[in-house]
Design a protein around this motif. Structure first.
Motif, PDB file in Angstrom:
ATOM      1  N   HIS A  40       0.846  -1.195   0.000  1.00 54.00           N
ATOM      2  CA  HIS A  40       0.000   0.000   0.000  1.00 54.00           C
ATOM      3  C   HIS A  40       0.883   1.247   0.000  1.00 54.00           C
ATOM      4  O   HIS A  40       2.115   1.156  -0.117  1.00 54.00           O
ATOM      5  CB  HIS A  40      -0.955  -0.016   1.196  1.00 54.00           C
ATOM      6  CG  HIS A  40      -0.273  -0.277   2.509  1.00 54.00           C
ATOM      7  ND1 HIS A  40       0.607   0.600   3.074  1.00 54.00           N
ATOM      8  CD2 HIS A  40      -0.356  -1.335   3.357  1.00 54.00           C
ATOM      9  CE1 HIS A  40       1.047   0.122   4.228  1.00 54.00           C
ATOM     10  NE2 HIS A  40       0.488  -1.059   4.412  1.00 54.00           N
ATOM     11  N   ASN A  63       0.767   7.519   8.105  1.00 54.79           N
ATOM     12  CA  ASN A  63      -0.627   7.283   8.475  1.00 54.79           C
ATOM     13  C   ASN A  63      -1.503   8.301   7.748  1.00 54.79           C
ATOM     14  O   ASN A  63      -1.180   9.488   7.708  1.00 54.79           O
ATOM     15  CB  ASN A  63      -0.828   7.423   9.987  1.00 54.79           C
ATOM     16  CG  ASN A  63      -0.229   6.256  10.746  1.00 54.79           C
ATOM     17  OD1 ASN A  63      -0.412   5.104  10.360  1.00 54.79           O
ATOM     18  ND2 ASN A  63       0.502   6.530  11.812  1.00 54.79           N
ATOM     19  N   ASN A 110      -5.672   9.595   6.972  1.00 55.22           N
ATOM     20  CA  ASN A 110      -7.079   9.496   7.346  1.00 55.22           C
ATOM     21  C   ASN A 110      -7.924   9.087   6.139  1.00 55.22           C
ATOM     22  O   ASN A 110      -7.559   9.356   4.993  1.00 55.22           O
ATOM     23  CB  ASN A 110      -7.585  10.839   7.876  1.00 55.22           C
ATOM     24  CG  ASN A 110      -6.922  11.195   9.193  1.00 55.22           C
ATOM     25  OD1 ASN A 110      -6.598  10.326   9.995  1.00 55.22           O
ATOM     26  ND2 ASN A 110      -6.704  12.488   9.410  1.00 55.22           N
ATOM     27  N   TYR A 111      -9.050   8.434   6.406  1.00 53.34           N
ATOM     28  CA  TYR A 111     -10.054   8.082   5.400  1.00 53.34           C
ATOM     29  C   TYR A 111      -9.550   7.086   4.361  1.00 53.34           C
ATOM     30  O   TYR A 111     -10.009   7.052   3.232  1.00 53.34           O
ATOM     31  CB  TYR A 111     -10.595   9.345   4.701  1.00 53.34           C
ATOM     32  CG  TYR A 111     -11.034  10.394   5.674  1.00 53.34           C
ATOM     33  CD1 TYR A 111     -12.119  10.176   6.530  1.00 53.34           C
ATOM     34  CD2 TYR A 111     -10.345  11.603   5.784  1.00 53.34           C
ATOM     35  CE1 TYR A 111     -12.499  11.128   7.463  1.00 53.34           C
ATOM     36  CE2 TYR A 111     -10.726  12.562   6.707  1.00 53.34           C
ATOM     37  CZ  TYR A 111     -11.809  12.313   7.540  1.00 53.34           C
ATOM     38  OH  TYR A 111     -12.189  13.257   8.473  1.00 53.34           O
ATOM     39  N   THR A 112      -8.552   6.295   4.740  1.00 56.46           N
ATOM     40  CA  THR A 112      -8.099   5.224   3.857  1.00 56.46           C
ATOM     41  C   THR A 112      -7.492   4.123   4.717  1.00 56.46           C
ATOM     42  O   THR A 112      -7.380   4.265   5.931  1.00 56.46           O
ATOM     43  CB  THR A 112      -7.086   5.726   2.810  1.00 56.46           C
ATOM     44  OG1 THR A 112      -6.861   4.687   1.857  1.00 56.46           O
ATOM     45  CG2 THR A 112      -5.764   6.136   3.438  1.00 56.46           C
ATOM     46  N   VAL A 113      -7.114   3.014   4.102  1.00 54.93           N
ATOM     47  CA  VAL A 113      -6.603   1.862   4.834  1.00 54.93           C
ATOM     48  C   VAL A 113      -5.108   1.711   4.561  1.00 54.93           C
ATOM     49  O   VAL A 113      -4.689   1.631   3.414  1.00 54.93           O
ATOM     50  CB  VAL A 113      -7.343   0.565   4.406  1.00 54.93           C
ATOM     51  CG1 VAL A 113      -6.780  -0.639   5.140  1.00 54.93           C
ATOM     52  CG2 VAL A 113      -8.837   0.698   4.691  1.00 54.93           C
ATOM     53  N   SER A 141      -3.004  -0.859   5.879  1.00 51.52           N
ATOM     54  CA  SER A 141      -2.774  -2.132   6.576  1.00 51.52           C
ATOM     55  C   SER A 141      -2.925  -3.272   5.574  1.00 51.52           C
ATOM     56  O   SER A 141      -3.967  -3.409   4.932  1.00 51.52           O
ATOM     57  CB  SER A 141      -3.787  -2.304   7.719  1.00 51.52           C
ATOM     58  OG  SER A 141      -3.886  -3.661   8.094  1.00 51.52           O
ATOM     59  N   LYS A 185      -5.933  -5.539   6.524  1.00 54.35           N
ATOM     60  CA  LYS A 185      -7.264  -4.997   6.234  1.00 54.35           C
ATOM     61  C   LYS A 185      -7.516  -4.927   4.726  1.00 54.35           C
ATOM     62  O   LYS A 185      -8.624  -5.184   4.260  1.00 54.35           O
ATOM     63  CB  LYS A 185      -7.417  -3.615   6.871  1.00 54.35           C
ATOM     64  CG  LYS A 185      -7.464  -3.677   8.395  1.00 54.35           C
ATOM     65  CD  LYS A 185      -7.536  -2.297   9.011  1.00 54.35           C
ATOM     66  CE  LYS A 185      -7.560  -2.385  10.545  1.00 54.35           C
ATOM     67  NZ  LYS A 185      -7.524  -1.044  11.175  1.00 54.35           N
ATOM     68  N   ILE A 186      -6.460  -4.586   3.967  1.00 55.33           N
ATOM     69  CA  ILE A 186      -6.609  -4.558   2.511  1.00 55.33           C
ATOM     70  C   ILE A 186      -6.905  -5.965   1.991  1.00 55.33           C
ATOM     71  O   ILE A 186      -7.725  -6.158   1.099  1.00 55.33           O
ATOM     72  CB  ILE A 186      -5.338  -3.976   1.849  1.00 55.33           C
ATOM     73  CG1 ILE A 186      -5.238  -2.472   2.150  1.00 55.33           C
ATOM     74  CG2 ILE A 186      -5.353  -4.209   0.330  1.00 55.33           C
ATOM     75  CD1 ILE A 186      -3.913  -1.859   1.756  1.00 55.33           C
ATOM     76  N   LEU A 236     -10.538  -6.639   2.330  1.00 52.72           N
ATOM     77  CA  LEU A 236     -11.329  -5.912   1.311  1.00 52.72           C
ATOM     78  C   LEU A 236     -11.284  -6.640  -0.028  1.00 52.72           C
ATOM     79  O   LEU A 236     -12.292  -6.732  -0.727  1.00 52.72           O
ATOM     80  CB  LEU A 236     -10.796  -4.486   1.156  1.00 52.72           C
ATOM     81  CG  LEU A 236     -11.012  -3.533   2.349  1.00 52.72           C
ATOM     82  CD1 LEU A 236     -10.292  -2.220   2.098  1.00 52.72           C
ATOM     83  CD2 LEU A 236     -12.494  -3.273   2.584  1.00 52.72           C
TER      84      LEU A 236
END
Length: 249
Positions: A17, A228, A230-233, A235, A238-239, A242
Motif C-alpha cells: 500500500h 498514516n 485518514n479516510y483510507t486503509v 494495513s 485490512k486490505i 477488502l
C-alpha cells in the motif's frame, strides 16, 4: 568512504500500500542520493502466508515507482547460515530452547521461562531435534537471552512449522523470526543503513545486541515516521480482507 547500501525488505504475504511506497522511496531514494545501491530482499520466513503473486506484485511496484534493485534476494537464501549462527548463539550461552506455549508468551509480561538456564549442551541437542522434526509444532522455540527496549524479555528466534517453503520446499521445519533474521541478513549483505519505521525502534537494542554477541558486522539502524493517512486503509491485513470480500480489486 563507506558505500551506502540499503534494502527494502517486505514480507511477501500481502498487497503493498502507500505506506510501502514511502518505504520504497526512503530505501531506494537514500541509496540513489548517495551513489549507493539498494537490495530488494523478500523476508520469506513464514511459509504459511506467502504466495507467488505477492512476490511478483512487490517487484512490479518497485519498478513502477521507477527503481531497479541492485539485486533481488530472499531471507531464505541464508537459512543455512542463519541456522549455523543460531547454533553458535547457543554455544555462547545467549540462547536456549524453551517449552512455553505461544499463549504463555503473549503480551508484554509473560512469566519467565523455567528453561532459561538449561545447560548449553541440552539446548544444542533439543535445537537439533527441532531441526530434524522430532518435536511437534508449538512444543518448543529457541529464545534469545536479551530484553527489547519496550521491556519484552527473551524474544523468540526460531519456531517449528511443518509447512513446506516455496523455495526450500521441505528441507526445513524450523523458521527464524523477524527479530532474529532481519539484522543478520543485513549483516550478511553488508547493509550500511537499515532504514525502518518508528514501530521497530523497540527492536533496535536487540538488533545491535545480536550482531555484537555473534561478533559479526553490525549495520546502523535508523527509524523514520510511519505513514498514516485518514479516510483510507494503510494495513496489509485490512486490505486483504477488502480484496477477499470483493470490495476492491
Amino acid at each position: 568512504m563507506l558505500q551506502v547500501i540499503t534494502r527494502f525488505p517486505p514480507e511477501p504475504n500481502g498487497i503493498l500500500h502507500i505506506g510501502h511506497a514511502k518505504a520504497i522511496n526512503f530505501n531506494f531514494g537514500y541509496a540513489k542520493a548517495h551513489n549507493g545501491i539498494c537490495y530488494l530482499r523478500y523476508d520469506d520466513t513464514n511459509p504459511e502466508k506467502e504466495e507467488e503473486k505477492f512476490f511478483v506484485g512487490i517487484r512490479e511496484m518497485v519498478e513502477w515507482l521507477g527503481y531497479k534493485p541492485y539485486k533481488i534476494t530472499h531471507s531464505s537464501d541464508y537459512f543455512q547460515e542463519l541456522y549455523d549462527l543460531a547454533v553458535e548463539l547457543i554455544r555462547r550461552g545467549h540462547a536456549y530452547v524453551c517449552h512455553q506455549s505461544s499463549d504463555e508468551l503473549k503480551g508484554h509480561n509473560p512469566p519467565p521461562s523455567p528453561w532459561r538456564e538449561r545447560p548449553m549442551e541440552e539446548s544444542l541437542a533439543l535445537f537439533e531435534d527441532m531441526r530434524k522434526g522430532k518435536i511437534g509444532e508449538g512444543e518448543a522455540t529457541l529464545r534469545m537471552k536479551t530484553t527489547l527496549e519496550d521491556g519484552k524479555m527473551d524474544p523468540v528466534a526460531y519456531r517449528i512449522k511443518f509447512t513446506p517453503h516455496h523455495r526450500s520446499l521441505d528441507k526445513w521445519c524450523i523458521y527464524p523470526t523477524y527479530d532474529y533474521t532481519h539484522c543478520l541478513c543485513d549483516s550478511i549483505e553488508n547493509i550500511s543503513h537499515s532504514l525502518c519505521t518508528k514501530e521497530f525502534q523497540a527492536r533496535r537494542s536487540s538488533y545491535y545486541w545480536l550482531c555484537n554477541v555473534l561478533d559479526v558486522y553490525c549495520p546502523v539502524q535508523w527509524e523514520y515516521g510511519r505513514l498514516n493517512l485518514n479516510y483510507t486503509v494503510v494495513s496489509k491485513r485490512k486490505i486483504g480482507k477488502l480484496i477477499a470480500n470483493g470490495i476492491v480489486r
